[in-house]
Write a protein that holds these residues in place. Sequence first.
Motif, PDB file in Angstrom:
ATOM      1  N   MET A  71      15.382  82.386 110.172  1.00 34.29           N
ATOM      2  CA  MET A  71      14.872  81.667 109.934  1.00 34.29           C
ATOM      3  C   MET A  71      16.515  80.534 110.194  1.00 34.29           C
ATOM      4  O   MET A  71      17.475  81.173 109.608  1.00 34.29           O
ATOM      5  CB  MET A  71      14.216  81.105 108.428  1.00 34.29           C
ATOM      6  CG  MET A  71      12.755  81.510 108.717  1.00 34.29           C
ATOM      7  SD  MET A  71      11.933  81.046 110.575  1.00 34.29           S
ATOM      8  CE  MET A  71      11.893  78.899 109.304  1.00 34.29           C
ATOM      9  N   PRO A  72      16.652  79.567 110.437  1.00 33.72           N
ATOM     10  CA  PRO A  72      17.762  78.391 110.413  1.00 33.72           C
ATOM     11  C   PRO A  72      18.104  78.241 109.203  1.00 33.72           C
ATOM     12  O   PRO A  72      17.168  78.465 108.044  1.00 33.72           O
ATOM     13  CB  PRO A  72      17.186  77.425 110.776  1.00 33.72           C
ATOM     14  CG  PRO A  72      16.086  77.630 111.751  1.00 33.72           C
ATOM     15  CD  PRO A  72      15.404  78.424 111.051  1.00 33.72           C
ATOM     16  N   PRO A  92      20.934  87.848 114.410  1.00 29.76           N
ATOM     17  CA  PRO A  92      20.378  89.048 115.804  1.00 29.76           C
ATOM     18  C   PRO A  92      21.243  90.376 115.940  1.00 29.76           C
ATOM     19  O   PRO A  92      21.425  91.729 116.704  1.00 29.76           O
ATOM     20  CB  PRO A  92      20.060  88.688 116.559  1.00 29.76           C
ATOM     21  CG  PRO A  92      20.411  87.363 116.556  1.00 29.76           C
ATOM     22  CD  PRO A  92      20.504  86.483 115.686  1.00 29.76           C
ATOM     23  N   ARG A  93      23.014  89.730 115.869  1.00 25.60           N
ATOM     24  CA  ARG A  93      23.777  90.205 116.364  1.00 25.60           C
ATOM     25  C   ARG A  93      23.355  91.324 117.985  1.00 25.60           C
ATOM     26  O   ARG A  93      23.662  92.183 117.970  1.00 25.60           O
ATOM     27  CB  ARG A  93      24.257  91.664 115.466  1.00 25.60           C
ATOM     28  CG  ARG A  93      24.364  91.213 114.296  1.00 25.60           C
ATOM     29  CD  ARG A  93      24.592  92.439 112.944  1.00 25.60           C
ATOM     30  NE  ARG A  93      24.533  91.676 111.793  1.00 25.60           N
ATOM     31  CZ  ARG A  93      26.107  91.624 111.633  1.00 25.60           C
ATOM     32  NH1 ARG A  93      27.243  91.201 112.155  1.00 25.60           N
ATOM     33  NH2 ARG A  93      26.162  90.751 110.346  1.00 25.60           N
ATOM     34  N   GLN A 125      15.046  87.297 115.821  1.00 20.83           N
ATOM     35  CA  GLN A 125      15.329  86.226 115.857  1.00 20.83           C
ATOM     36  C   GLN A 125      15.571  85.504 117.239  1.00 20.83           C
ATOM     37  O   GLN A 125      16.329  85.289 117.279  1.00 20.83           O
ATOM     38  CB  GLN A 125      16.112  86.506 115.158  1.00 20.83           C
ATOM     39  CG  GLN A 125      17.047  87.344 113.809  1.00 20.83           C
ATOM     40  CD  GLN A 125      16.470  86.431 112.509  1.00 20.83           C
ATOM     41  OE1 GLN A 125      15.823  85.200 112.754  1.00 20.83           O
ATOM     42  NE2 GLN A 125      15.910  87.033 111.446  1.00 20.83           N
ATOM     43  N   LEU A 126      14.276  84.695 118.025  1.00 22.17           N
ATOM     44  CA  LEU A 126      14.499  83.930 118.537  1.00 22.17           C
ATOM     45  C   LEU A 126      14.918  83.091 118.983  1.00 22.17           C
ATOM     46  O   LEU A 126      15.096  82.033 119.534  1.00 22.17           O
ATOM     47  CB  LEU A 126      12.877  84.659 119.527  1.00 22.17           C
ATOM     48  CG  LEU A 126      12.347  85.275 119.763  1.00 22.17           C
ATOM     49  CD1 LEU A 126      10.888  84.702 120.397  1.00 22.17           C
ATOM     50  CD2 LEU A 126      13.084  85.511 121.275  1.00 22.17           C
ATOM     51  N   HIS A 137       9.712  74.878 120.562  1.00 28.03           N
ATOM     52  CA  HIS A 137       9.901  76.130 119.466  1.00 28.03           C
ATOM     53  C   HIS A 137       9.479  76.207 118.930  1.00 28.03           C
ATOM     54  O   HIS A 137       7.753  75.684 118.903  1.00 28.03           O
ATOM     55  CB  HIS A 137      11.121  74.627 118.370  1.00 28.03           C
ATOM     56  CG  HIS A 137      11.951  75.223 117.554  1.00 28.03           C
ATOM     57  ND1 HIS A 137      13.196  76.086 118.604  1.00 28.03           N
ATOM     58  CD2 HIS A 137      12.334  75.484 115.964  1.00 28.03           C
ATOM     59  CE1 HIS A 137      14.130  77.147 117.002  1.00 28.03           C
ATOM     60  NE2 HIS A 137      13.517  76.791 115.931  1.00 28.03           N
ATOM     61  N   ASP A 138       8.612  76.792 117.848  1.00 25.40           N
ATOM     62  CA  ASP A 138       7.966  77.126 116.724  1.00 25.40           C
ATOM     63  C   ASP A 138       8.132  76.983 115.861  1.00 25.40           C
ATOM     64  O   ASP A 138       8.916  77.520 115.260  1.00 25.40           O
ATOM     65  CB  ASP A 138       7.654  78.954 117.048  1.00 25.40           C
ATOM     66  CG  ASP A 138       6.591  79.511 116.064  1.00 25.40           C
ATOM     67  OD1 ASP A 138       5.622  78.884 115.966  1.00 25.40           O
ATOM     68  OD2 ASP A 138       6.432  81.098 115.622  1.00 25.40           O
ATOM     69  N   TYR A 139       7.260  75.796 115.182  1.00 28.43           N
ATOM     70  CA  TYR A 139       7.499  75.465 114.043  1.00 28.43           C
ATOM     71  C   TYR A 139       6.376  75.934 112.423  1.00 28.43           C
ATOM     72  O   TYR A 139       6.471  75.607 111.878  1.00 28.43           O
ATOM     73  CB  TYR A 139       7.253  73.868 114.244  1.00 28.43           C
ATOM     74  CG  TYR A 139       8.349  73.601 115.086  1.00 28.43           C
ATOM     75  CD1 TYR A 139       9.239  72.946 114.700  1.00 28.43           C
ATOM     76  CD2 TYR A 139       7.796  73.025 116.134  1.00 28.43           C
ATOM     77  CE1 TYR A 139       9.944  72.447 115.198  1.00 28.43           C
ATOM     78  CE2 TYR A 139       8.948  72.114 117.339  1.00 28.43           C
ATOM     79  CZ  TYR A 139       9.973  72.021 116.263  1.00 28.43           C
ATOM     80  OH  TYR A 139      11.099  71.807 117.876  1.00 28.43           O
TER      81      TYR A 139
END
Length: 283
Positions: free
Chosen positions: A1-2, A73-74, A87-88, A139-141
């Motif tokens: 998450m941001p 996500p590295r 982590q899309l 975006h997925d909210y």
Amino acid sequence: MPSFAEITLQGNFFLLFGLWWSIKYPLKYVLQRRNAESQPSHWIPCIDIIEGTAKAFFALGGILVEQFLPDGPRMTLYDDKTQHWVQLINWQHMTMYLFYGFSGVVDVLAHSQLKLPVGLDRLLLAMALFTEGFLFHFHDYQGAPLTEHLYSLLLIAIFGAAFCSLLEVFLRDHILLELLRASLFILQGSWFWQIGFVLYPTWGGPAWNQEDQGNKSFLTMCFFWHYAVGLLVMCINGSFSRCCPNGCSISLEDVDVELDLPSCLRRKKQEVDPVLLPETGAE
């Protein structure tokens, strides 16, 4: 998450370029009108190269931050063990920075010996803005209506700047389009900060109610307050840029570098204290 830091980092990116453009384009316009009959100033391409380099480095920094944060996500896109994407949201933000990096590289190459087509730099900037807009649109909210409303308001600034940049491909050096793009970048940058304060309160208070219709109405009004403040800042910067060249009206191409300051002072003195000519030929 941001997080609050990630969102404000995005805001700083757009805010910095918007504020810089609000000074650069009025100053460029004033100098071009003053030197309309002479050759254009040589510092303008140099400034564009520095600007493109800064844009590319900022984009690279954003990519590294999105990928290598502690919860990033590295560089892992899909986890075979859990059969899920990794982590899309971070990958989407990285894609946004990637296209802005392309735009910065083209800004630099446009002033090189490659002789790129005129307007290609604005086309890449428009593509970066359209990419950002569509990424946030899809975006997925996670069913959070207030969060979705915040980003839907942001899309106004994003797509507005995208269409403006696209017009600049055909209307090169149009001062009104350049100022409009700068104002929308300032709006976008300040609104990212507003999103950060709403979704991630730094003072430790309760989060905003996602279902409250009053919150949506207030934030819609607040969005245009942000734009009003941005326009006020642009007026101040534009006035400063217009007054700045009035100190000395000598073109730098006509003055020796080592003697430019004394020449400027002598020119100003002559303008203030002109020599009186005799009224008659005998005198």
